[in-house]
Design a protein around this motif. Structure first.
Motif, mmCIF file in Angstrom:
data_model
loop_
_atom_site.group_PDB
_atom_site.id
_atom_site.type_symbol
_atom_site.label_atom_id
_atom_site.label_comp_id
_atom_site.label_asym_id
_atom_site.label_seq_id
_atom_site.Cartn_x
_atom_site.Cartn_y
_atom_site.Cartn_z
ATOM 1 N N ALA A 256 113.973 31.471 25.204
ATOM 2 C CA ALA A 256 112.648 31.124 24.606
ATOM 3 C C ALA A 256 112.207 29.678 25.284
ATOM 4 O O ALA A 256 110.860 29.387 25.506
ATOM 5 C CB ALA A 256 112.666 31.059 23.251
ATOM 6 N N MET A 257 113.124 28.674 25.472
ATOM 7 C CA MET A 257 113.009 27.568 25.700
ATOM 8 C C MET A 257 112.444 27.488 27.354
ATOM 9 O O MET A 257 111.690 26.846 27.750
ATOM 10 C CB MET A 257 114.158 26.658 25.604
ATOM 11 N N MET A 258 113.275 28.357 28.140
ATOM 12 C CA MET A 258 112.944 28.388 29.545
ATOM 13 C C MET A 258 111.590 29.085 29.655
ATOM 14 O O MET A 258 110.681 28.865 30.550
ATOM 15 C CB MET A 258 113.851 29.063 30.309
ATOM 16 N N ASN A 263 106.162 28.934 31.581
ATOM 17 C CA ASN A 263 104.665 29.057 31.255
ATOM 18 C C ASN A 263 103.758 27.750 31.610
ATOM 19 O O ASN A 263 102.883 27.982 32.237
ATOM 20 C CB ASN A 263 104.560 29.365 29.735
ATOM 21 N N ALA A 264 104.385 26.752 31.220
ATOM 22 C CA ALA A 264 103.726 25.195 31.471
ATOM 23 C C ALA A 264 103.690 25.087 33.020
ATOM 24 O O ALA A 264 102.861 24.734 33.373
ATOM 25 C CB ALA A 264 104.403 24.101 30.854
ATOM 26 N N PHE A 265 104.643 25.387 33.875
ATOM 27 C CA PHE A 265 104.976 24.915 35.061
ATOM 28 C C PHE A 265 103.937 25.892 36.089
ATOM 29 O O PHE A 265 103.470 25.648 36.922
ATOM 30 C CB PHE A 265 106.311 24.879 35.617
ATOM 31 N N ALA A 266 104.251 27.207 35.670
ATOM 32 C CA ALA A 266 103.581 28.229 36.533
ATOM 33 C C ALA A 266 102.197 28.701 35.962
ATOM 34 O O ALA A 266 101.425 29.584 36.836
ATOM 35 C CB ALA A 266 104.505 29.604 36.792
ATOM 36 N N PRO A 274 113.003 35.116 23.886
ATOM 37 C CA PRO A 274 113.733 35.565 25.122
ATOM 38 C C PRO A 274 113.415 36.786 25.686
ATOM 39 O O PRO A 274 112.748 37.607 25.152
ATOM 40 C CB PRO A 274 115.035 36.212 24.086
ATOM 41 N N THR A 275 113.152 36.699 27.005
ATOM 42 C CA THR A 275 112.471 37.700 27.924
ATOM 43 C C THR A 275 113.193 38.132 29.103
ATOM 44 O O THR A 275 114.083 37.420 29.527
ATOM 45 C CB THR A 275 111.086 36.713 28.391
ATOM 46 N N ALA A 328 110.498 23.880 36.471
ATOM 47 C CA ALA A 328 109.922 24.281 34.912
ATOM 48 C C ALA A 328 110.812 23.832 34.060
ATOM 49 O O ALA A 328 110.339 23.127 32.957
ATOM 50 C CB ALA A 328 110.090 25.920 34.933
ATOM 51 N N GLY A 329 112.162 23.677 34.083
ATOM 52 C CA GLY A 329 113.101 23.428 33.169
ATOM 53 C C GLY A 329 113.184 21.726 33.111
ATOM 54 O O GLY A 329 113.066 21.134 32.090
ATOM 55 N N LEU A 330 113.151 21.079 34.203
ATOM 56 C CA LEU A 330 112.714 19.739 34.260
ATOM 57 C C LEU A 330 111.404 19.284 33.352
ATOM 58 O O LEU A 330 111.732 17.893 32.923
ATOM 59 C CB LEU A 330 112.836 19.063 35.754
ATOM 60 N N GLY A 331 110.358 20.128 33.700
ATOM 61 C CA GLY A 331 109.213 19.588 33.001
ATOM 62 C C GLY A 331 109.317 19.746 31.406
ATOM 63 O O GLY A 331 108.531 18.961 30.882
#
Length: 469
Positions: A256-258, A263-266, A274-275, A328-331
């Protein structure tokens, strides 16, 4: 660090060999001392950009004569300090050696120089009806991918680099050039030297050519995402798809966190749950059948329905978002560094391993999004740390140690695809014990003066101190 007087003399001889393609420019040295790994940068003393195997051979002979360490360098995307110049020395940047040397379309193989990247290769294969499927996310060089035994998102169907490298040309530590095999798809001729060098991380020689298997471009491709109510349901679905024999081409897990970061980055709009990301390859009827079977398995686990990416543009956007999970994670935590790690366990133990890991993340008070090639039991964590917070770094390292111990206890491995580099030396000892002494013996036989990427995979002598970072 190599004495500067020695470097000056070697630099003069290198300039005589390759001219301005040997450099000590500070910016170039710094750029070759770092990668996407969290380990401290370790720049070389000189960087050389060879054009062909004969130049590599002459450079290696010079280094053998002078005792200068050699560190091969590809795209700089490694994650365990695999190409850090721990003892200074000479960095061989292979990016100019990026040509396709021979394409054998009838036999579905290709011979390439090591500096070509996977995207460059597939761009040149586009009109042949063939493609090279190994996709570690980053646009890594083929030589680097062979050296770290890379795999990635499509390994569940097409295998890893060890399954797709037919032969290598390698310059040994004394400057000899060897070929490890011919183009035949199978052979019983002697030791399997190809697989010895695949995964050796440049510690046994410098790869100067790679012969690769190719695969037919699929007639039809379906991609989809499916969210789940919890992590267990998503992982159990992945396991169910594999155990049902559905020939899925990719099956990737984002927690979920990723998903929030992606979503924010792309600029996507998927559920922050969880996807699983799916891709199916084959004939139109075949992929439709595969997708239907996978949907049924997902529905049994409470899956929230498939969202399809049907056009090439939609598929590209979806998988590019997956490939950019590091950024994306770093964001999710601006200013943080990512301690990126991976482990791999048998798929029957994956739900247990991930569930225990999720609990450990929470109890450790860490931000550590998860992304995984769950079809083959491999998952990655981006442990986001404040580089100025010593206490948090200590917590992250302690968590990392528990993660690996957990994977080993479940009959897994300390790394599914990042390699050992400098970061997992101690874990390799835990995993394989006395087998590491056999590796040392091979290293001693092929590189008796320890000039080939020294300090990686294992310490040269058992019982030496901790790895340098």
């Amino acid at each position: 660090m190599t004495a500067h007087a020695s470097v000056d003399g070697i630099m003069a001889r290198l300039t005589g060999m390759v001219g301005e393609r040997a450099t000590r420019a500070p910016g170039v040295l710094d750029g070759h001392g770092r990668s996407e790994a969290y380990h401290a940068p370790r720049p070389p003393d000189v960087v050389v950009f060879p054009d062909d195997a004969d130049e590599v051979r002459r450079i290696v002979r010079l280094c053998a004569e002078t005792g200068m360490p050699i560190v091969p360098f590809g795209a700089g995307t490694s994650l365990e300090g695999n190409a850090a110049a721990l003892d200074g020395g000479l960095c061989l940047d292979m990016t100019r050696m990026n040509r396709v040397l021979a394409l054998n379309a009838e036999d579905m193989d290709v011979r390439v120089q090591p500096g070509i990247t996977r995207k460059q290769l597939n761009a040149q294969l586009r009109d042949t009806g063939l493609f090279f499927p190994i996709d570690p996310g980053a646009d890594a060089s083929i030589g680097g991918m062979a050296s770290t035994r890379a795999s990635g998102t499509m390994a569940v169907r097409y295998g890893t680099m060890k399954d797709n490298v037919l032969a290598l040309e390698v310059v040994l530590a004394d400057g000899r050039i060897i070929r490890t095999a011919r183009r035949a798809r199978k052979s019983s001729a002697g030791y399997d030297l190809t697989r010895l060098f695949v995964g050796a991380e440049g510690t046994l020689g410098v790869i100067t050519e790679v012969t690769l298997k190719l695969h037919p471009q699929p007639e039809a491709i379906f991609s989809a995402v499916c969210a789940f109510p919890d992590l267990k349901a998503a992982v159990d679905t992945a396991i169910g798809v594999i155990q049902s024999g559905i020939p899925v081409a990719r099956i990737e897990l984002l927690d979920a966190m990723m998903m929030r970061g992606v979503n924010a980055f792309a600029k996507l709009g998927h559920r922050e749950a969880p996807t699983l990301f799916f891709e199916f390859h084959g004939s139109p009827a075949g992929v439709a059948e595969q997708a239907g079977l996978a949907q049924a398995v997902a529905a049994d686990q409470g899956g929230l329905g498939f969202t399809w990416a049907t056009t090439p543009e939609e598929r590209s956007r979806l998988w590019q978002a997956r490939d950019n999970t590091l950024y994306a994670g770093l964001g999710l935590r601006p200013g943080a560094r990512a301690m990126v790690t991976d482990v791999c366990v048998p798929i029957s133990r994956l739900t247990e391993c991930l569930s225990l890991t999720a609990r450990d993340i929470e109890e450790s008070r860490l931000i550590a999004p998860v992304v995984g090639h769950v079809g083959d039991g491999n998952f990655h964590l981006l442990i986001l740390i404040d580089p100025a917070d010593a206490e948090e770094i200590a917590r992250a390292k302690a968590f990392h140690g528990r993660l690996v111990e957990r994977a080993l206890a479940l009959e897994g491995t300390c790394t599914g695809e990042h390699g050992i580099g400098v970061g997992k030396i101690d874990f390799l000892e835990q995993e394989l014990g006395e087998a590491v002494d056999a590796m040392r013996a091979i290293k001693q036989a092929l590189d008796p003066h320890n000039i080939m990427n020294p300090g990686k995979i294992f310490r040269q002598h058992a019982g030496e101190g901790g790895s340098r970072r």
